[in-house]
Design a protein around this motif. Structure first.
Motif, short mmCIF file in Angstrom:
data_model
loop_
_atom_site.label_atom_id
_atom_site.label_comp_id
_atom_site.label_asym_id
_atom_site.label_seq_id
_atom_site.Cartn_x
_atom_site.Cartn_y
_atom_site.Cartn_z
N PRO A 11 1.33 -1.19 -0.15
CA PRO A 11 -0.19 -0.42 -0.14
C PRO A 11 0.65 1.31 -0.02
O PRO A 11 1.83 0.85 0.39
CB PRO A 11 -0.96 -0.12 1.88
N ALA A 12 0.15 2.35 -0.31
CA ALA A 12 0.87 3.75 0.03
C ALA A 12 0.47 4.51 0.69
O ALA A 12 -0.87 4.02 1.31
CB ALA A 12 0.39 4.31 -1.41
N VAL A 13 0.44 5.38 1.21
CA VAL A 13 0.62 6.23 2.33
C VAL A 13 0.08 7.82 1.78
O VAL A 13 0.99 8.04 0.71
CB VAL A 13 1.54 6.68 3.40
N VAL A 14 -1.02 8.37 1.90
CA VAL A 14 -1.64 9.99 0.83
C VAL A 14 -1.30 10.43 2.20
O VAL A 14 -2.64 10.15 2.73
CB VAL A 14 -2.59 9.54 0.17
N ALA A 15 -0.94 11.89 2.13
CA ALA A 15 -1.07 12.76 3.15
C ALA A 15 -1.80 13.74 3.20
O ALA A 15 -0.26 14.72 1.90
CB ALA A 15 -0.12 12.83 4.40
N LYS A 16 -2.69 14.51 3.73
CA LYS A 16 -2.58 15.99 2.83
C LYS A 16 -2.53 16.81 3.94
O LYS A 16 -3.38 16.68 5.39
CB LYS A 16 -3.71 16.34 2.23
N SER A 17 -1.89 18.15 3.62
CA SER A 17 -1.93 19.40 4.96
C SER A 17 -3.11 20.26 5.54
O SER A 17 -2.96 20.99 5.87
CB SER A 17 -0.57 20.37 4.91
N ASN A 18 -3.58 19.58 5.07
CA ASN A 18 -5.43 20.45 4.82
C ASN A 18 -4.99 22.08 5.20
O ASN A 18 -5.57 23.05 6.30
CB ASN A 18 -5.71 20.16 6.20
N GLY A 19 -4.10 22.39 4.19
CA GLY A 19 -4.04 23.65 4.73
C GLY A 19 -4.88 24.69 3.73
O GLY A 19 -5.81 24.64 3.70
N LYS A 20 -4.21 26.58 3.83
CA LYS A 20 -5.27 27.26 3.66
C LYS A 20 -4.99 27.49 1.86
O LYS A 20 -4.34 28.51 1.41
CB LYS A 20 -4.59 28.01 4.44
N SER A 21 -5.07 26.18 1.35
CA SER A 21 -4.75 26.71 -0.02
C SER A 21 -5.21 27.64 -0.81
O SER A 21 -6.48 28.63 -0.28
CB SER A 21 -5.49 25.86 -0.96
N GLY A 22 -5.09 28.33 -1.37
CA GLY A 22 -5.29 29.81 -2.57
C GLY A 22 -4.42 30.42 -3.90
O GLY A 22 -3.47 29.94 -3.98
N PRO A 23 -4.96 31.11 -4.20
CA PRO A 23 -4.10 31.32 -5.53
C PRO A 23 -2.86 32.09 -4.87
O PRO A 23 -2.89 32.95 -4.13
CB PRO A 23 -4.98 32.14 -6.09
N GLY A 24 -1.84 31.82 -6.04
CA GLY A 24 -0.48 32.21 -4.99
C GLY A 24 0.88 31.47 -4.63
O GLY A 24 1.68 31.56 -3.95
N ARG A 25 -0.46 30.56 -2.98
CA ARG A 25 0.33 29.73 -2.37
C ARG A 25 0.68 28.59 -3.50
O ARG A 25 -0.05 27.61 -3.73
CB ARG A 25 -0.57 29.26 -1.58
N PRO A 26 2.08 27.75 -2.68
CA PRO A 26 2.86 27.05 -3.95
C PRO A 26 2.08 25.74 -2.99
O PRO A 26 1.82 25.70 -2.14
CB PRO A 26 3.32 26.87 -3.92
N HIS A 27 2.24 24.69 -4.28
CA HIS A 27 1.79 23.39 -3.29
C HIS A 27 2.51 22.35 -4.11
O HIS A 27 2.66 22.32 -4.64
CB HIS A 27 0.28 23.25 -3.99
#
Lengths: 466, 466
Positions: free
Chosen positions: B71-87
């Motif tokens: 299996p693989a692990v997938v984790a998301k930072s639940n950040g404050k995604s927005g324009p200009g903010r890198p991902h």
């Protein structure tokens, strides 16, 4: 001196007692006497004990004698030794080859059975069924029949059975030297060779020698990752394959300088006889799934396998050999390389020539380490020795056709040692067939080889006394 | 956007918490997640569970996702995604290489310790200490410090950790394809590469590709006795060594027709830069006990190991490989052969050229079977990508000297897969050293690599957000 009627009674007895002979052989086959693996030392001792006890039951003075390795059995017939009565020394070995790869066996190797060959022959299957337990028991059972019918043997007999033939007899040869007086006899009888074919007996009159070397190539001081070091660091598998890959030229000749020094071509008349034997690839190679003789071009197949020296890589290992992939550059790689020698070749010279050949081809940063596993010259027996004529007569009577006098491609180094240490010539008679799978999974011995082998020895014992 | 004072607090936090970072790494190292061996499938799952739980504790939405393999692990930072903010998408792998030969390890491979290197460096020893558990934990610990000090991360983050990197990512690549939308990001961060030397950080801008083939040569239908068949029957080890032994010419060039098609020489200015790096045999080969670059003559050592394609036999096996001797002609022999590829080489063409090369050299009576273990092209990254400039600034601040932009001799096939499946470029920063013994016994990771690796990522995360 036995007469024809006595011999007939002995042969009848062999036929009547054959099921018991088989039971006794199976008891020996169940003992896992693998000499190469120290884990089986106890089983080797058990095989020696078993044989000493069995042979003692024939009225022999029989004992297990220690060597610096696995023990030997020495048994004397307590006969009525006297002038003119011949004294033979019978030799066999109770040790067997390792059984790997175990997964290729159709049955457990130490649980012998009689089963049917694909072509309908009855066969005995198990490790040692032929080499050499089955073969040596043909002789023991012949003696048993003689003793049982007549109360004595036609000649005086010493039986010696060693436990290290499959690992080079390193401790048995010094044992022979030490016990020279005790083992005195007129000649040696050996049952460790083959028939010409299923219906034609054979007496082996020459044996190839054997030089067996292990070479290990070392480079870096540890295993490396090929992503980091690949292209920069020397790879010992690359070095080893390059060296071994150059051992043969395009004509199948071995390229080691001096390898063929002293090797003579067959006399024209023998070559003509051999040509008439017509050993074709169809007969010899087809049963093993092959069709093209792989030896020196321009030679008969029968020359390639018996009168010409050969080289085989018997094993090679290096790096990652498990499932899947691993990008390793190993620190070392090694191979086991053997040479079958013929008359005129000096094993020490061949060994040194091989080592020089490897060393001369080592690139910088690489070292080679060598281990000597075997070093025995070829043997050419005296075609005019007296027991040979007796054996020919006896075999012709049993099989209804003349025995072929043949050269064997295999090596029985002990034959040269008997000549050197005890001054004795050997008579090599055996009942093996080319499809016996010796040293391989599913080793077998034809039931007919075992039965008629016993009868053959009963006849030979009588003939030798005449 | 983080300011300098925040970053300093994060770095201080990393120093203060370093013993705990080590404890967490050790917990991961104790899990025997060997992906190549099905017996360890449960341990692979355990490593995925462990990481998912640990990353969840940082406030990520983290889960273990099935693939058709481990299996693989997938984790998301639940950040404050927005324009200009890198991902960013961070990639690592929890699976490790097999540990054989086990007898060469000084300690059990899954009982990690901190110990002293011969030259006084503190090192973490154990399977996976570097590749890739130690490396991936530098990133996880950097995230932990940011979250702990500031409650958030400087940028949006998806972490994906696979369990089959060491066996070719066969099931992970389809997983990427299926989860393309879910894994969308601006670029990929990978921590699976090395430093230039102990004191000089590096960013890897090119990776060699990898074709990994297994070839098995088959001849007779069973193992044969070389005494009976030697000289007459074809020996697959002889065939295999002859073929592999011809793979290189006397100048160290690979002889497979077409192998160098499309391979370009380095631009003169890059070659000149590399020459100035002065990677001598003394520096690179002496620590592994070697002194002579083994690659193509007339090339710099640094070219041989990073910009030139190579070939290595990674494993070979055939016949008897136990103790002592056995006069067998085996029915088959096999080798694992890998090629490191550079830009311009097509892996499929190379694989087919190798297979053709082998097949063309097979004598009669022999067959070859091939297994494809890996098939990845080389990757050349965009030297002008924006995150690269940020990483250079951050690494220079942490290490006090400029990062070397280097070509790696190793292959990380997944980098090409990220480009192909997700359309993303990768930034390759890592803290491995050439003497880490990855894929070998006694794998290690410098304690300094682990510590300054965490600090480096903390700085890079800040720089990427600017």
């Amino acid at each position: 001196m036995p007469d024809a009627a006595q011999l007939q009674k002995v042969l009848d007895r062999i036929d009547a007692d054959f099921d018991n002979s088989l039971t006794r052989l199976f008891a020996l086959l169940r003992i896992k006497s693998i000499s190469a693996d120290p884990a089986f030392a106890g089983e080797c001792k058990a095989a020696a004990d078993h044989l000493a006890k069995d042979i003692a039951s024939l009225g022999f003075a029989s004992e297990v004698r220690p060597t610096d390795g696995h023990p030997a059995v020495v048994a004397k017939s307590n006969g009525k030794s006297g002038p003119g009565r011949p004294h033979a020394l019978f030799y066999g070995h109770y040790d067997v080859q390792p059984v790997d790869p175990l997964n290729l066996w159709h049955r457990p190797p130490f649980e012998p059975v009689v089963t049917d060959h694909a072509d309908g022959r009855k066969i005995i299957v198990g490790r040692g069924a032929e080499d050499d337990k089955g073969q040596l028991m043909t002789f023991v059972e012949a003696c048993r029949a003689w003793k049982s019918v007549t109360g004595s043997l036609p000649l005086d007999l010493t039986i010696v059975i060693e436990g290290e033939e499959e690992v080079g007899s390193k401790n048995f040869v010094p044992f022979l030297e030490k016990n020279k007086a005790d083992l005195a006899a007129d000649y040696v009888l050996v049952c460790d060779t083959g028939m010409w074919d299923q219906n034609t007996p054979a007496i082996t009159t020459s044996l190839r020698g054997l030089v067996y070397e292990e070479v290990k190539i070392k480079a870096a001081n540890r295993d490396l990752h090929s992503g980091i070091f690949g292209g920069g660091a020397q790879n010992p598998i690359r070095v080893l394959t390059r060296i071994l890959g150059g051992l043969f030229d395009d004509d199948g000749r071995i390229t080691i300088p001096g390898f063929y020094d002293g090797v003579k071509d067959l006399p024209a008349d023998i070559l003509e006889q051999w040509r008439k034997l017509d050993l074709t690839p169809e007969k010899f190679l087809k049963p093993i799934g092959l069709s093209i003789p792989a030896g020196e071009k321009g030679r008969l197949l029968i020359e390639q396998i018996s009168s010409r020296p050969t080289c085989d890589v018997n094993g090679i290992v290096g790096g990652y050999i498990g499932e899947g992939s691993k990008t390793v550059i190993p620190a070392e790689a090694s191979a086991k390389v053997s040479f079958r020698l013929v008359e005129g070749q000096d094993p020490n010279k061949i060994r040194n020539a091989f080592r020089d050949y490897v060393s001369a081809r080592l690139p910088g940063d690489c070292r080679a380490e060598f281990t000597d596993h075997s070093n025995a010259p070829a043997v050419a027996l005296d075609w005019n020795m007296k027991p040979l004529a007796a054996a020919r007569r006896a075999l012709a009577e049993e099989w209804g056709k003349d025995a072929v006098l043949m050269g064997s491609g295999a090596s029985i180094p002990i034959v040269a040692d008997f000549k050197r240490t005890l001054g004795l010539d050997s008579l090599l008679v055996g009942f093996a067939l080319d499809d016996d799978n010796i040293h391989s999974p599913n080793e077998k011995y034809d039931l007919r080889s075992f039965h008629k082998g016993i009868r053959s020895w009963a006849r030979i014992l009588a003939a030798l006394a005449q």
